[in-house]
Design an enzyme around this catalytic site. Structure first.
Site, PDB file in Angstrom:
ATOM      1  N   HIS A  18      -7.691  -7.608  -1.431  1.00 30.35           N
ATOM      2  CA  HIS A  18      -6.417  -6.904  -1.767  1.00 30.35           C
ATOM      3  C   HIS A  18      -5.849  -7.036  -3.019  1.00 30.35           C
ATOM      4  CE1 HIS A  18      -2.297  -5.542   0.212  1.00 30.35           C
ATOM      5  NE2 HIS A  18      -1.976  -6.040  -1.262  1.00 30.35           N
TER       6      HIS A  18
ATOM      7  N   GLU B  26      -5.917 -12.470   0.809  1.00 28.89           N
ATOM      8  CA  GLU B  26      -7.147 -11.524   1.274  1.00 28.89           C
ATOM      9  C   GLU B  26      -7.763 -11.394  -0.064  1.00 28.89           C
ATOM     10  OE1 GLU B  26      -4.595  -9.084   4.426  1.00 28.89           O
ATOM     11  OE2 GLU B  26      -4.765  -7.955   2.539  1.00 28.89           O
TER      12      GLU B  26
ATOM     13  N   HIS C 230       0.800  -1.253  -0.080  1.00 33.37           N
ATOM     14  CA  HIS C 230       0.029  -0.043  -0.119  1.00 33.37           C
ATOM     15  C   HIS C 230       0.718   1.118   0.045  1.00 33.37           C
ATOM     16  CE1 HIS C 230      -4.236  -1.384   0.734  1.00 33.37           C
ATOM     17  NE2 HIS C 230      -3.518  -2.419   1.148  1.00 33.37           N
TER      18      HIS C 230
ATOM     19  N   ASP D 258      -7.545  -1.866  -1.211  1.00 35.39           N
ATOM     20  CA  ASP D 258      -8.291  -2.943  -0.656  1.00 35.39           C
ATOM     21  C   ASP D 258      -9.788  -2.555  -1.351  1.00 35.39           C
ATOM     22  OD1 ASP D 258      -6.338  -4.219   0.700  1.00 35.39           O
ATOM     23  OD2 ASP D 258      -6.473  -2.866   2.397  1.00 35.39           O
TER      24      ASP D 258
END
Length: 240
Positions: A220, A217, A140, A147
């Site tokens: 993500h 995830e 990030h 996300d």
């Protein structure tokens, strides 16, 4: 001598005049606020408030605003067009994350504590890094990771997941954003048919837009051809 003094004075005035402009915005070159590219994408930036796994605002988040590299924001806008044609919308929970925020999460995690039934129901707080749910570094901070989930445009929430962000008003993905549990792995099975279909729809849409999913995830994604693959940033997330 007088000419030299005049030249110095002129330079000082010029520098002084440039200071407000230099501080007019805190974004690094190459970054934009997503709302300036596509204001229709719903923003639910969790780390700017108390409703996240830390139960408080994360260091570096001065406003609930999505900031991305220009390339990532434009790619996301293209995906949003496809979603809108289906009566759906993207919902972003986190975008660019300052390095100081990553450090804050790490320090908080290392303080230890019991599992949290909402965010990490089966893992102790001190094990979140070792289990891979909280990173010492984060993609990030490079500015091209987001996300994201999908919701009905203007519609109600479809499900109320037992783990993660339970009030995000998204489609059913089996878990909520930031559910630190094996259930959040993109290909986790068993998974309800609707949740599995929604995860596939999200992954397919994001892949078409040039993003790659992080398998642990479902929410993500990182832009495949990100402009700063080896650089991390630390300017704050701010509204202006």
């Amino acid at each position: 001598m007088r000419q030299a003094i005049q030249r110095v004075g002129f330079c000082a005035l010029a520098l002084g005049a440039s200071v407000p402009q230099a501080h007019a915005d805190t974004l690094s070159a190459g970054f934009v606020r997503l709302a300036d590219i596509d204001p229709s994408i719903r923003q639910d930036i969790r780390y700017a408030g108390p409703d996240d796994f830390l139960h408080r605002k994360v260091n570096g988040y001065e406003a609930p605003v999505c900031i991305l590299t220009l390339q990532a924001a434009q790619a996301l806008a293209g995906i949003q067009q496809a979603m809108a044609a289906k009566g759906l919308t993207l919902v972003v929970f986190d975008c660019y994350r300052p390095a100081r925020a990553v450090a804050d999460m790490g320090e908080w995690t290392r303080a230890g504590g019991p599992p949290d039934p909402k965010w990490y129901p089966k893992v102790k707080r001190g094990d979140l890094i070792a289990k891979g749910y909280v990173g010492e570094l984060s993609t990030h901070s490079r500015g091209s990771t987001v996300d994201v989930a999908i919701a009905r445009a203007g519609g109600p929430a479809v499900s109320k997941p037992a783990c993660g962000a339970t009030d995000a008003h998204t489609l059913d993905f089996g878990t909520g954003f930031d559910c630190f549990d094996p259930m959040s792995e993109t290909a986790h099975r068993p998974l309800g048919n609707e949740a599995a279909a929604n995860r596939k729809m999200l992954v397919d849409a994001m892949r078409t837009g040039g993003f790659k999913n992080y398998a642990r995830e479902w929410w993500h994604f990182t832009l495949g051809h990100e402009p700063f693959p080896n650089q991390r940033f630390d300017f704050p997330v701010s509204a202006e």
